[in-house]
Design an enzyme around this catalytic site. Structure first.
Site, short mmCIF file in Angstrom:
data_model
loop_
_atom_site.label_atom_id
_atom_site.label_comp_id
_atom_site.label_asym_id
_atom_site.label_seq_id
_atom_site.Cartn_x
_atom_site.Cartn_y
_atom_site.Cartn_z
N LYS A 1 -8.16 46.99 18.12
CA LYS A 1 -8.34 46.39 19.44
C LYS A 1 -9.75 45.86 19.67
O LYS A 1 -9.96 44.97 20.47
CB LYS A 1 -7.97 47.38 20.55
CG LYS A 1 -9.03 48.45 20.82
CD LYS A 1 -8.71 49.19 22.14
CE LYS A 1 -9.81 50.12 22.60
NZ LYS A 1 -9.94 51.35 21.79
N GLU B 1 -12.18 56.56 13.75
CA GLU B 1 -11.60 55.29 14.20
C GLU B 1 -12.68 54.34 14.72
O GLU B 1 -12.70 53.98 15.89
CB GLU B 1 -10.58 55.56 15.32
CG GLU B 1 -9.39 56.38 14.87
CD GLU B 1 -8.52 56.90 16.02
OE1 GLU B 1 -7.38 57.27 15.76
OE2 GLU B 1 -9.00 56.94 17.18
N HIS C 1 -11.64 61.07 21.46
CA HIS C 1 -12.57 59.93 21.50
C HIS C 1 -13.66 60.28 22.49
O HIS C 1 -13.37 60.55 23.64
CB HIS C 1 -11.83 58.65 21.90
CG HIS C 1 -12.61 57.40 21.61
ND1 HIS C 1 -13.88 57.18 22.12
CD2 HIS C 1 -12.32 56.32 20.84
CE1 HIS C 1 -14.32 56.01 21.68
NE2 HIS C 1 -13.40 55.47 20.90
C1 LIG Z 1 -10.97 52.00 21.41
C2 LIG Z 1 -10.67 53.09 20.51
C3 LIG Z 1 -11.42 53.29 19.35
C4 LIG Z 1 -12.63 52.46 18.99
O1 LIG Z 1 -13.72 52.80 19.77
P1 LIG Z 1 -15.20 52.28 19.43
O2 LIG Z 1 -16.04 52.98 20.42
O3 LIG Z 1 -15.19 50.79 19.60
O4 LIG Z 1 -15.52 52.68 18.05
C5 LIG Z 1 -11.03 54.31 18.51
N1 LIG Z 1 -9.98 55.09 18.78
C6 LIG Z 1 -9.22 54.93 19.89
C7 LIG Z 1 -8.06 55.82 20.12
C8 LIG Z 1 -9.55 53.93 20.80
O5 LIG Z 1 -8.81 53.80 21.91
#
Ligand SMILES: *Cc1c(COP(=O)(O)O)cnc(C)c1O
Length: 428
Positions: free
Chosen positions: A83, A286, A212
């Site tokens: 995303k 991630e 996260h």
């Molecule tokens: C948006 C998102 C990420 C990526 O986050 P960054 O801060 O851009 O690295 C990773 N995991 C999940 C579940 C997300 O929703």
């Protein structure tokens, strides 16, 4: 000077025998050429027919980020969060470098699969999915997903009973993060036993925990607390007599700069302290921003100008509804440079010219579509170029079709250096 290459043979060459072809223009360059050399070369070669705005994806940056990841976090497998920037060439490059993928929708899954990436390299990391989307995941063999409610367990039991589950928990909020993700997602610690039991009763396997810490600006200390919290969930599962968990998913929140070193130290230490005795542990991350942010540079053109005393007002052909949506957030440090294309292209820098407090508007009729306010810029003229660095994370992916300006992100040039090879490294 870098040279522009447009033949597909050359392009195929970069992406090896992956079967993935990039149809976009490619710039080859020596490894020392700066991104501004590349942009100047594109403008010079293509002017006047070039469609503005355009951006340049610098594959050298992506390669370096992957090297750094592997050095700093050798035990953590990266699953790129699509995303953040779904540009197909970025996905293709990451696939070749051995990254896996975090997808949140069928469209994201489809574009990763279209590169020939196997579905085992995808985690469906959206804790709340519609039934048709779960069915789609089952049909293409994406067999790991996150959840944080009992309702989700019921849907997955119905539509994808062979899917492995990863329990998304809510770590301590860090209010420095500009995009907290805990408002919407993540089970509280006291909800964990009920969720684990629900999955068990449904005959579904919970194989791990994810979280996260929040994007953009979260403290790197936050990983420690969250990893400890994940450990308590592993323990809860074993107290309840459930199969041993194995996946620790530490999510995103990584930024490309020196904070990454700090984050890596915290993560490696926390894994060592809290998970030392977990033999079959698989740690995944991630990262979105980490790979995308610095890899893209955006070039826009001045399409209008107004002078009011000292104040300069400009209109450019991209704005907050297109690829510049991130500039409205306080955390984002805007770095822009200006270029003039005349008989020769000059880089007009603030250092050697008088500057004026300038407002820069985007092209739509929305007056909040303002990119810069009271920003010191040299005097610009129509058709000058305003170039924004670090424009890869949550930029074009957030663009809309408002006012019919939908084409912002269409022109992506790919820059790579022939002395660097995109190849499978040791992350797959
Ligand atoms: C948006 C998102 C990420 C990526 O986050 P960054 O801060 O851009 O690295 C990773 N995991 C999940 C579940 C997300 O929703």
């Amino acid at each position: 000077m870098p040279t522009l290459v447009t033949e597909e043979s050359q392009i195929t060459n970069i992406f090896g025998t992956s079967g993935f072809k990039c149809k976009k223009l490619v710039t080859t360059l020596s490894s020392e050429a700066t991104i501004f050399d590349i942009i100047q070369s594109i403008i010079k070669t293509k002017q006047p027919e070039i469609d503005s705005p355009f951006s340049v994806l610098d594959l050298r940056v992506v390669i370096n980020q992957m090297k750094k990841w592997t050095t700093n976090l050798p035990t953590v497998k990266p699953f790129y969060a699509v995303k953040c920037n779904p540009n197909i060439s970025l996905l293709g490059a990451l696939a070749l470098l051995g990254a896996n993928f975090d997808c949140a929708s069928p469209v994201e899954i489809e574009s990763v699969l279209s590169l020939g990436v196997s579905p085992e390299r995808i985690i469906y990391a959206n804790p709340c999915k519609s039934e048709s989307h779960i069915k789609y995941a089952a049909s293409v063999g994406v067999n790991v997903t996150t959840f944080d409610t009992v309702g989700e367990v019921e849907k997955i039991k119905m539509w994808h009973p062979n899917c492995e589950l990863v329990l998304r928990i809510k770590p301590e909020e860090d209010n420095r993060a500009q995009f907290g993700l805990g408002l919407k997602f993540g089970a509280l610690l006291n909800e964990v036993p009920e969720l684990l039991k629900a999955a068990d009763e449904a005959g579904l396997k919970v194989t791990g925990v994810s979280f996260h810490i929040g994007s953009a600006g979260a403290s790197t200390q936050a990983y420690r607390g969250a990893i400890l919290l994940a450990k308590t969930v592993f323990e809860t599962a074993s107290h309840l007599g459930m199969p041993k968990m194995k996946i620790l998913n530490i999510g995103g929140g990584f930024t490309p700069g020196s904070k990454f070193d700090e984050a890596s130290l915290n993560i490696n230490e926390a894994i060592k302290s809290y998970f030392e005795n977990e033999e079959d542990l698989v740690v995944i991350g991630e990262p979105g921003t980490y790979f995308a942010e610095t890899a893209f540079t955006l070039a826009t053109k001045v399409i209008g100008k107004r002078v009011r005393g000292e104040l300069r007002e400009y209109w450019i052909d991209d704005g907050i509804h297109g690829s510049l949506g991130n500039v409205v957030y306080d955390y984002f440090i805007i770095t822009c440079s200006t270029f003039r294309f005349g008989s020769k292209l000059e880089n007009v820098t603030c250092k050697d010219t008088k500057t004026y407090p300038s407002t820069v508007f985007g092209p739509t009729l929305d007056s909040t579509d303002t990119v810069l306010k009271e920003y010191e810029l040299p005097e610009l003229e129509m058709n000058d170029w305003l170039v924004f660095s670090n424009m890869g994370a949550y930029t074009s992916s957030l663009g809309t079709n408002f006012n019919g300006f939908s084409s912002y992100a269409k022109n992506v040039y790919i820059a790579y250096s022939s002395d660097q090879v995109l190849s499978q490294e040791n992350n797959s």
